[in-house]
Design a protein around this motif. Structure first.
Motif: not given
Length: 445
Positions: A114-133
């Motif tokens: 939940e902290l990541a959803w609050q701190r990260e921007t939409l772009l960084e969240i999408l990049i993180r999902i892509f990197c993990d997958k």
């Protein structure tokens, strides 16, 4: 880098206080927004660059210029009573869910804190999902395929290239011009993944994302580096041997191509990842309707009509082609036309017309004439001003016809049981049928 967040159609005033943006940052972001294809002729399709504030419009996503970035979130009513940070986190979740549905991706939103959803921007969240997958996928093995190779060898391998043999080696028979297949990982799919990793490495500002991207770049060291404009998307084949890479290919398209968003960059001016909400809402709803009606006797097509309003007398040429967002058919006959509109309508108590534009009504009347559907729906996002629940809010009969035009809303802030909710909205007996049984009639247009 300074990061700022604003919601669709809201303003971000100039200044150095909380909830404000310094004017020189605003100028940089507005200049970058002007380069977007969404800017339009007036240049204000993404941001209105006013004298005292920036105002977001109907485009969401990220603008990242030198030393600053602006995140534009859709106007979705979530988590009432919660802090702004928690509300923004919930909106990011809903927006990524909409993107996942529209792009046919399977995204596990529970992998992030939940902290990541609050701190990260939409772009960084999408990049993180892509990197993990992508990291998970390459650990299971990089996809490979056989490619044809030509080489001059001392012994025959594969097939002899006769033309080359008798032109280049006519006087040197010790070398044989061979053609043979080798199993290679330097494929168009892996080249696309490498291009995506390189592109994201240049725009990410998150240290965690940069670390993950560096690890992935090392994995792709031996893959040819192809500029994004010349990537061979058409040569990628997704089959049973590489099925898990389908979603990664979709996310790479999201970052590298121009389907829902525009990306710009170069000369140090910045990068934009933007989505037009009208288009995204249309695709999101269309795919949900297709899923919700599977197993029924109804079929769904997205923008599948394309009939013309007019035909010239001289050569029977069609003019003014129509593109209904969603057509529902039973036994090949159109029964229901749905047009999605990403805008807020008002309740009938506040406005009998609910803020529906006259142009939208004329459009639905044209659909009624061309497609002979008995039911037409203008579908809007739900908001609290319309009541507690999504519903069909008004139904009208086109004057002189039996065709029903209705306004309805769907709550995009709530992802729970969404397919059944859509099915109920589309298939239950509506107020018009009930009123007809009781001897009443719907309002006329």
């Amino acid at each position: 880098m300074q990061s700022y967040t604003v919601r669709e159609w809201d303003k971000l005033t100039y200044g150095n206080g909380d909830g404000q943006i310094p004017e020189h940052f605003a100028d940089r972001l507005a200049t970058l927004a002007l380069r977007s294809s969404f800017a339009g002729r007036g240049g204000s399709g993404v941001l209105e660059h006013g004298r005292h504030a920036l105002r977001a419009r109907g485009v969401v996503g990220i603008l990242a210029a030198k030393d600053c970035s602006l995140e534009i979130l859709p106007k979705i009513d979530v988590a009432p009573g919660e802090s702004i940070n928690r509300q923004n986190a919930a909106i990011r979740k809903r927006l990524i869910h909409m993107l996942a549905v529209a792009l046919d991706l399977k995204v596990d939103l529970g992998t992030m804190t939940e902290l990541a959803w609050q701190r990260e921007t939409l772009l960084e969240i999408l990049i993180r999902i892509f990197c993990d997958k992508l990291t998970e996928a390459v650990r299971k093995g990089m996809p490979r395929r056989y490619v044809e190779v030509e080489d001059d060898l001392s012994a025959l391998r594969g097939r002899l290239n006769v033309a080359r043999q008798f032109t280049h080696h006519a006087v040197n028979p010790s070398r044989l011009a061979c053609r043979f297949d080798v199993l290679s990982d330097d494929t168009p799919l892996n080249q696309i993944m490498k291009a995506a990793v390189g592109h994201l490495s240049r725009i990410s500002r998150s240290s965690a994302n940069q670390r993950g991207l560096r690890e992935l770049a090392f994995v792709y060291t031996d893959i040819a580096e192809i500029p994004p404009p010349t990537l061979r998307w058409g040569e990628v084949v997704i089959d049973r041997t590489n099925r898990p890479w389908h979603e990664l290919l979709g996310m790479a398209r999201l970052f590298l191509l121009n389907r829902y968003q525009t990306t710009t960059g170069g000369a140090g001016q910045g990068t934009a990842l933007l989505f037009e909400m009208n288009t995204l809402f249309e695709e999101y709803i269309g795919r949900l309707i297709s899923r919700s009606l599977m197993g029924t006797d109804l079929t769904v097509s997205l923008q599948g009509g394309r009939l013309f309003c007019l035909t010239t007398e001289a050569n029977e040429r069609g003019l003014f082609q129509t593109k209904p967002d969603i057509l529902m058919r039973r036994a090949g006959v159109v029964t229901h036309v749905i047009d999605t509109k990403w805008k807020r309508i008002s309740s009938r108590i506040d406005d009998p017309k609910q803020g529906v534009s006259q142009g939208d009504v004329y459009q639905m009347m044209a659909y009624a004439q061309l497609y002979s559907a008995s039911r037409l729906t203008l579908l809007y996002p739900h908001h609290p001003g319309l009541g507690d629940q999504e519903a069909i809010h008004a139904r009208h009969r086109i004057t002189g016809h039996d065709t029903i035009v209705e306004t309805a809303s769907i709550d995009v802030s709530d992802g729970h049981d969404v397919l059944n909710r859509i099915r109920r909205l589309l298939l239950v007996e509506g107020p018009a049928e009930k009123a007809t049984k009781q001897g009443a009639t719907p309002d006329q247009l």
